[in-house]
Design a protein around this motif. Structure first.
Motif, PDB file in Angstrom:
ATOM      1  N   LEU A 133       0.836  -1.201   0.000  1.00  0.00           N
ATOM      2  CA  LEU A 133       0.000   0.000   0.000  1.00  0.00           C
ATOM      3  C   LEU A 133       0.872   1.253   0.000  1.00  0.00           C
ATOM      4  O   LEU A 133       0.553   2.235  -0.674  1.00  0.00           O
ATOM      5  N   ASP A 134       1.970   1.208   0.715  1.00  0.00           N
ATOM      6  CA  ASP A 134       2.874   2.359   0.756  1.00  0.00           C
ATOM      7  C   ASP A 134       3.421   2.675  -0.635  1.00  0.00           C
ATOM      8  O   ASP A 134       3.449   3.836  -1.054  1.00  0.00           O
ATOM      9  N   GLU A 135       3.822   1.644  -1.366  1.00  0.00           N
ATOM     10  CA  GLU A 135       4.343   1.852  -2.719  1.00  0.00           C
ATOM     11  C   GLU A 135       3.247   2.313  -3.678  1.00  0.00           C
ATOM     12  O   GLU A 135       3.477   3.192  -4.511  1.00  0.00           O
ATOM     13  N   VAL A 136       2.068   1.712  -3.575  1.00  0.00           N
ATOM     14  CA  VAL A 136       0.946   2.122  -4.432  1.00  0.00           C
ATOM     15  C   VAL A 136       0.595   3.578  -4.165  1.00  0.00           C
ATOM     16  O   VAL A 136       0.404   4.361  -5.092  1.00  0.00           O
ATOM     17  N   SER A 137       0.549   3.949  -2.887  1.00  0.00           N
ATOM     18  CA  SER A 137       0.171   5.327  -2.552  1.00  0.00           C
ATOM     19  C   SER A 137       1.246   6.324  -2.978  1.00  0.00           C
ATOM     20  O   SER A 137       0.923   7.426  -3.423  1.00  0.00           O
ATOM     21  N   ASP A 138       2.520   5.950  -2.878  1.00  0.00           N
ATOM     22  CA  ASP A 138       3.590   6.831  -3.371  1.00  0.00           C
ATOM     23  C   ASP A 138       3.412   7.085  -4.859  1.00  0.00           C
ATOM     24  O   ASP A 138       3.462   8.229  -5.327  1.00  0.00           O
ATOM     25  N   TRP A 139       3.216   5.998  -5.616  1.00  0.00           N
ATOM     26  CA  TRP A 139       3.048   6.143  -7.067  1.00  0.00           C
ATOM     27  C   TRP A 139       1.779   6.939  -7.399  1.00  0.00           C
ATOM     28  O   TRP A 139       1.814   7.842  -8.231  1.00  0.00           O
ATOM     29  N   ALA A 140       0.667   6.596  -6.753  1.00  0.00           N
ATOM     30  CA  ALA A 140      -0.608   7.267  -7.041  1.00  0.00           C
ATOM     31  C   ALA A 140      -0.496   8.764  -6.788  1.00  0.00           C
ATOM     32  O   ALA A 140      -0.959   9.581  -7.596  1.00  0.00           O
ATOM     33  N   SER A 141       0.118   9.115  -5.682  1.00  0.00           N
ATOM     34  CA  SER A 141       0.277  10.533  -5.365  1.00  0.00           C
ATOM     35  C   SER A 141       1.152  11.230  -6.405  1.00  0.00           C
ATOM     36  O   SER A 141       0.808  12.315  -6.879  1.00  0.00           O
TER      37      SER A 141
ATOM     38  N   ALA B 228      -7.289   9.986  -4.595  1.00  0.00           N
ATOM     39  CA  ALA B 228      -8.048   9.063  -3.745  1.00  0.00           C
ATOM     40  C   ALA B 228      -7.699   7.619  -4.086  1.00  0.00           C
ATOM     41  O   ALA B 228      -7.304   7.317  -5.214  1.00  0.00           O
ATOM     42  N   LEU B 229      -7.863   6.756  -3.097  1.00  0.00           N
ATOM     43  CA  LEU B 229      -7.669   5.326  -3.293  1.00  0.00           C
ATOM     44  C   LEU B 229      -8.874   4.565  -2.763  1.00  0.00           C
ATOM     45  O   LEU B 229      -9.397   4.881  -1.696  1.00  0.00           O
TER      46      LEU B 229
ATOM     47  N   THR C 293      -6.087  -5.346  11.765  1.00  0.00           N
ATOM     48  CA  THR C 293      -5.725  -3.933  11.884  1.00  0.00           C
ATOM     49  C   THR C 293      -6.509  -3.290  13.022  1.00  0.00           C
ATOM     50  O   THR C 293      -7.737  -3.305  13.023  1.00  0.00           O
ATOM     51  N   SER C 294      -5.802  -2.716  13.974  1.00  0.00           N
ATOM     52  CA  SER C 294      -6.453  -2.073  15.116  1.00  0.00           C
ATOM     53  C   SER C 294      -7.005  -0.706  14.714  1.00  0.00           C
ATOM     54  O   SER C 294      -6.658  -0.157  13.661  1.00  0.00           O
ATOM     55  N   ALA C 295      -7.827  -0.158  15.565  1.00  0.00           N
ATOM     56  CA  ALA C 295      -8.377   1.187  15.320  1.00  0.00           C
ATOM     57  C   ALA C 295      -7.254   2.212  15.229  1.00  0.00           C
ATOM     58  O   ALA C 295      -7.280   3.099  14.363  1.00  0.00           O
ATOM     59  N   ALA C 296      -6.250   2.090  16.083  1.00  0.00           N
ATOM     60  CA  ALA C 296      -5.116   3.027  16.054  1.00  0.00           C
ATOM     61  C   ALA C 296      -4.339   2.893  14.750  1.00  0.00           C
ATOM     62  O   ALA C 296      -3.956   3.897  14.134  1.00  0.00           O
ATOM     63  N   GLN C 297      -4.107   1.646  14.306  1.00  0.00           N
ATOM     64  CA  GLN C 297      -3.395   1.441  13.041  1.00  0.00           C
ATOM     65  C   GLN C 297      -4.201   1.988  11.867  1.00  0.00           C
ATOM     66  O   GLN C 297      -3.635   2.546  10.926  1.00  0.00           O
ATOM     67  N   ALA C 298      -5.513   1.828  11.921  1.00  0.00           N
ATOM     68  CA  ALA C 298      -6.379   2.331  10.855  1.00  0.00           C
ATOM     69  C   ALA C 298      -6.243   3.847  10.728  1.00  0.00           C
ATOM     70  O   ALA C 298      -6.136   4.377   9.613  1.00  0.00           O
ATOM     71  N   LYS C 299      -6.223   4.520  11.841  1.00  0.00           N
ATOM     72  CA  LYS C 299      -6.061   5.979  11.832  1.00  0.00           C
ATOM     73  C   LYS C 299      -4.678   6.373  11.321  1.00  0.00           C
ATOM     74  O   LYS C 299      -4.528   7.371  10.604  1.00  0.00           O
ATOM     75  N   GLU C 300      -3.662   5.586  11.637  1.00  0.00           N
ATOM     76  CA  GLU C 300      -2.305   5.851  11.146  1.00  0.00           C
ATOM     77  C   GLU C 300      -2.237   5.717   9.631  1.00  0.00           C
ATOM     78  O   GLU C 300      -1.548   6.500   8.964  1.00  0.00           O
ATOM     79  N   ILE C 301      -2.942   4.745   9.079  1.00  0.00           N
ATOM     80  CA  ILE C 301      -2.966   4.559   7.629  1.00  0.00           C
ATOM     81  C   ILE C 301      -3.577   5.787   6.961  1.00  0.00           C
ATOM     82  O   ILE C 301      -3.038   6.317   5.986  1.00  0.00           O
TER      83      ILE C 301
ATOM     84  N   GLU D 287      -0.731  12.594   4.290  1.00  0.00           N
ATOM     85  CA  GLU D 287       0.576  13.231   4.080  1.00  0.00           C
ATOM     86  C   GLU D 287       0.981  13.200   2.610  1.00  0.00           C
ATOM     87  O   GLU D 287       1.785  14.021   2.164  1.00  0.00           O
ATOM     88  N   LYS D 288       0.406  12.265   1.858  1.00  0.00           N
ATOM     89  CA  LYS D 288       0.682  12.138   0.425  1.00  0.00           C
ATOM     90  C   LYS D 288      -0.430  12.785  -0.408  1.00  0.00           C
ATOM     91  O   LYS D 288      -0.523  12.556  -1.610  1.00  0.00           O
ATOM     92  N   ASN D 289      -1.290  13.563   0.269  1.00  0.00           N
ATOM     93  CA  ASN D 289      -2.427  14.223  -0.378  1.00  0.00           C
ATOM     94  C   ASN D 289      -3.413  13.230  -0.988  1.00  0.00           C
ATOM     95  O   ASN D 289      -3.996  13.492  -2.039  1.00  0.00           O
ATOM     96  N   LEU D 290      -3.594  12.105  -0.311  1.00  0.00           N
ATOM     97  CA  LEU D 290      -4.544  11.089  -0.751  1.00  0.00           C
ATOM     98  C   LEU D 290      -5.621  10.888   0.303  1.00  0.00           C
ATOM     99  O   LEU D 290      -5.344  10.930   1.507  1.00  0.00           O
ATOM    100  N   THR D 291      -6.841  10.660  -0.154  1.00  0.00           N
ATOM    101  CA  THR D 291      -7.940  10.273   0.720  1.00  0.00           C
ATOM    102  C   THR D 291      -8.341   8.839   0.373  1.00  0.00           C
ATOM    103  O   THR D 291      -7.958   8.308  -0.662  1.00  0.00           O
ATOM    104  N   VAL D 292      -9.125   8.235   1.250  1.00  0.00           N
ATOM    105  CA  VAL D 292      -9.645   6.898   0.989  1.00  0.00           C
ATOM    106  C   VAL D 292     -11.103   7.060   0.564  1.00  0.00           C
ATOM    107  O   VAL D 292     -11.942   7.487   1.347  1.00  0.00           O
ATOM    108  N   SER D 293     -11.377   6.740  -0.699  1.00  0.00           N
ATOM    109  CA  SER D 293     -12.750   6.870  -1.198  1.00  0.00           C
ATOM    110  C   SER D 293     -13.619   5.716  -0.733  1.00  0.00           C
ATOM    111  O   SER D 293     -14.840   5.837  -0.645  1.00  0.00           O
TER     112      SER D 293
END
Length: 120
Positions: A15-23, A29-30, A56-64, A70-76
């Motif tokens: 996901l980190d690599e996909v989001s880097d490329w997408a941004s 949005a992803l 995935t915990s609630a805290a981890q979800a918020k971190e994602i 930070e990459k100017n992406l939202t989750v659609s």
């Protein structure tokens, strides 16, 4: 309106690599694929899990969400596209159980949409 993409076609990319490329490509949005972790054969694009809804915990979800912001992406939305009307009762129950986990994950992420199939 935001231009986005579904992460499912990037099964072998984190996901980190996909989001880097997408941004970097101008996406905003992803829709994040959230299939259960599994092995074995699957139909095209099925089985991709960029976030493990079962662990995935609630805290981890918020971190994602924060990391993507930070990459100017939202989750659609979160995506999980099985057949919840499968004729095999045990298979159907497993699908519905995982779909409920994806819904909870979406809630933890503040994502108002879970995309799925109605079944067939």
């Amino acid at each position: 309106m935001k231009l986005g993409l579904l992460t499912a076609p990037f099964a072998d990319t984190s996901l980190d690599e996909v989001s880097d490329w997408a941004s970097s490509a101008g996406f905003e949005a992803l829709e994040i694929a959230c299939w259960p972790k599994s092995s074995g054969g699957a139909r095209r694009y099925a089985g991709t899990s960029h976030i493990d809804a079962a662990s995935t915990s609630a805290a981890q979800a918020k971190e994602i969400v924060a990391s993507l912001a930070e990459k100017n992406l939202t989750v659609s939305g979160l995506g999980y596209y099985p057949n919840p009307l499968h004729p095999d009762a045990a298979h159907r129950a497993a699908i519905i159980d995982h779909l409920k986990k994806v819904i909870v994950l979406a809630s933890h992420m503040g994502v108002p949409v879970v995309n799925t199939f109605c079944g067939g």
